[in-house]
Design a protein around this motif. Structure first.
Motif, mmCIF file in Angstrom:
data_model
loop_
_atom_site.group_PDB
_atom_site.id
_atom_site.type_symbol
_atom_site.label_atom_id
_atom_site.label_comp_id
_atom_site.label_asym_id
_atom_site.label_seq_id
_atom_site.Cartn_x
_atom_site.Cartn_y
_atom_site.Cartn_z
ATOM 1 N N UNK A 161 0.726 -1.220 -0.044
ATOM 2 C CA UNK A 161 -0.038 -0.228 0.058
ATOM 3 C C UNK A 161 0.782 1.275 -0.116
ATOM 4 N N UNK A 162 0.341 2.305 -0.485
ATOM 5 C CA UNK A 162 0.830 3.570 -0.628
ATOM 6 C C UNK A 162 -0.111 4.770 0.395
ATOM 7 N N UNK A 163 0.264 5.335 1.486
ATOM 8 C CA UNK A 163 -0.616 6.042 2.310
ATOM 9 C C UNK A 163 -0.176 7.378 2.226
ATOM 10 N N UNK A 164 -0.899 8.338 1.728
ATOM 11 C CA UNK A 164 -0.750 9.758 1.663
ATOM 12 C C UNK A 164 -1.471 10.515 2.573
ATOM 13 N N UNK A 165 -0.968 10.836 3.703
ATOM 14 C CA UNK A 165 -1.622 11.336 4.870
ATOM 15 C C UNK A 165 -1.659 12.980 4.622
ATOM 16 N N UNK A 166 -2.900 13.504 4.810
ATOM 17 C CA UNK A 166 -3.297 14.831 4.822
ATOM 18 C C UNK A 166 -3.396 15.380 6.126
ATOM 19 N N UNK A 167 -2.634 16.652 6.457
ATOM 20 C CA UNK A 167 -2.667 16.884 7.889
ATOM 21 C C UNK A 167 -3.815 17.503 8.439
ATOM 22 N N UNK A 168 -4.766 17.719 7.558
ATOM 23 C CA UNK A 168 -6.074 18.504 8.146
ATOM 24 C C UNK A 168 -7.269 17.581 7.731
ATOM 25 N N UNK A 169 -7.148 16.656 6.696
ATOM 26 C CA UNK A 169 -8.388 15.913 6.201
ATOM 27 C C UNK A 169 -8.935 14.799 7.267
ATOM 28 N N UNK A 170 -10.079 14.799 7.038
ATOM 29 C CA UNK A 170 -10.606 13.586 8.097
ATOM 30 C C UNK A 170 -11.126 12.479 7.151
ATOM 31 N N UNK A 171 -11.384 12.622 5.985
ATOM 32 C CA UNK A 171 -11.887 11.684 5.201
ATOM 33 C C UNK A 171 -10.574 10.764 4.202
ATOM 34 N N UNK A 172 -10.750 9.574 4.142
ATOM 35 C CA UNK A 172 -9.766 8.753 3.637
ATOM 36 C C UNK A 172 -10.483 8.126 2.332
ATOM 37 N N UNK A 173 -9.609 8.140 1.336
ATOM 38 C CA UNK A 173 -10.184 7.543 0.041
ATOM 39 C C UNK A 173 -9.010 6.275 -0.122
ATOM 40 N N UNK A 174 -9.867 5.291 -0.320
ATOM 41 C CA UNK A 174 -9.159 3.920 -0.911
ATOM 42 C C UNK A 174 -9.264 3.600 -2.234
ATOM 43 N N UNK A 175 -8.188 3.568 -2.962
ATOM 44 C CA UNK A 175 -8.120 3.408 -4.373
ATOM 45 C C UNK A 175 -7.654 1.912 -4.720
ATOM 46 N N UNK A 176 -8.501 1.260 -5.586
ATOM 47 C CA UNK A 176 -8.327 -0.195 -5.724
ATOM 48 C C UNK A 176 -8.423 -0.344 -7.341
ATOM 49 N N UNK A 177 -7.356 -0.742 -8.012
ATOM 50 C CA UNK A 177 -6.827 -0.789 -9.314
ATOM 51 C C UNK A 177 -7.848 -1.802 -9.987
ATOM 52 N N UNK A 178 -7.550 -2.139 -11.481
ATOM 53 C CA UNK A 178 -8.343 -3.080 -12.072
ATOM 54 C C UNK A 178 -7.333 -4.220 -12.262
ATOM 55 N N UNK A 179 -7.811 -5.279 -13.172
ATOM 56 C CA UNK A 179 -7.235 -6.591 -13.491
ATOM 57 C C UNK A 179 -5.938 -6.230 -14.242
ATOM 58 N N UNK A 180 -4.859 -7.040 -13.911
ATOM 59 C CA UNK A 180 -3.384 -6.829 -14.454
ATOM 60 C C UNK A 180 -2.957 -5.491 -14.349
#
Length: 274
Positions: free
Chosen positions: A19-38
């Protein structure tokens, strides 16, 4: 801005999840990105810099793709992959989670919303896979042959990265060496092919309309008008079956919307989530 970036792997259900986690200093919402096949997190390389301006962003390589594990004991079904991602989210104690899934990643996002509606606030489906049945029985049975993974390797080598990119991108002029190399790298090691063989064996039917109609999570569907991999008719059908959804169609766009239209995709995602 004192944001931080973390990369790493966590062993979930006996397989490493990168995983790659990009933390925002002020944001409270998190987006989880899931790629496609291959594919891998690489497919979000143009979207992540835009999203991380307002949100915490986590991009994963779901097994057996990218830098994640390729265990020969892991079950590569939608349900097991979805449950592994759920365990990952719970391990990191992520709150206020929304999921963005592209292609097969969209189907996995729907599976997570189906299994754990309490975990997901909103879902964005980018040219999501939908309504596929499992592989035909003769192919599933063939996957048990000792050297079947070499057939899988030969088949993918024959189709080639360039041919696949031409199929998923509407404007072929955007295909350059960086894109070619980015999508080629995950296949330079042979251990992915036995794992792909297991995925052929394990992948079950995708969610049917009965299960889709149970999902109440708000869903934004973004589709390329010229998607040749998952045609627009699939998006329109999903719009009908997902009771709390809206569909946006992008002109002059193919299947690889995070690469082809990152700015407009970001705009619609932001409007949907904020």
């Amino acid at each position: 801005m004192d944001d931080a970036s973390i990369t790493g792997t966590i062993n979930i259900n006996g397989n490493d999840l990168y995983y790659e986690h990009y933390k925002h200093s002020q944001a409270t919402d998190t987006l989880l990105l899931i790629h496609g096949f291959l594919s891998s997190t690489f497919s979000f390389r143009r979207l992540i810099p835009l999203l991380r301006e307002e949100f915490n962003v986590i991009a994963i390589d779901f097994p057996p793709f990218g830098k994640s594990g390729k265990s020969k004991k892991f079950m590569y079904s939608y349900e097991n992959i979805a449950r592994s991602i759920i365990s990952f989210v719970e391990h990191l104690q992520i709150k206020n989670l929304s999921i963005i899934g592209h292609s097969m990643g969209g189907q996995i996002a729907l599976k997570i919303a189906h299994l754990r509606p309490d975990l997901v606030a909103r879902t964005v489906l980018l040219c999501s896979s939908g309504y596929l049945k499992r592989m035909k029985l003769p192919l599933v049975l063939s996957s048990y042959l000792p050297f079947f993974h070499l057939y899988v390797k030969r088949h993918l080598a024959k189709s080639g990265v360039m041919k696949n990119l031409v199929n998923v991108v509407h404007d072929h002029s955007m295909i350059d060496d960086d894109m070619l190399n980015g999508y080629l790298v995950p296949f330079l090691k042979g251990d992915i092919f036995p794992a792909l063989t297991r995925m052929i064996r394990h992948r079950e039917d995708e969610l049917d309309e009965y299960d889709l109609k149970k999902i109440e999570t708000p869903c934004l569907l973004i589709w390329g008008e010229h998607d040749r991999v998952v045609p627009l008719r699939v998006g329109k059908r999903l719009k009908q079956d997902l009771k709390n959804s809206e569909l946006i169609v992008l002109k002059e766009t193919g299947h690889l919307v995070p690469e082809e239209r990152p700015e407009i995709v970001h705009k619609y995602i932001k409007e949907f989530l904020v």
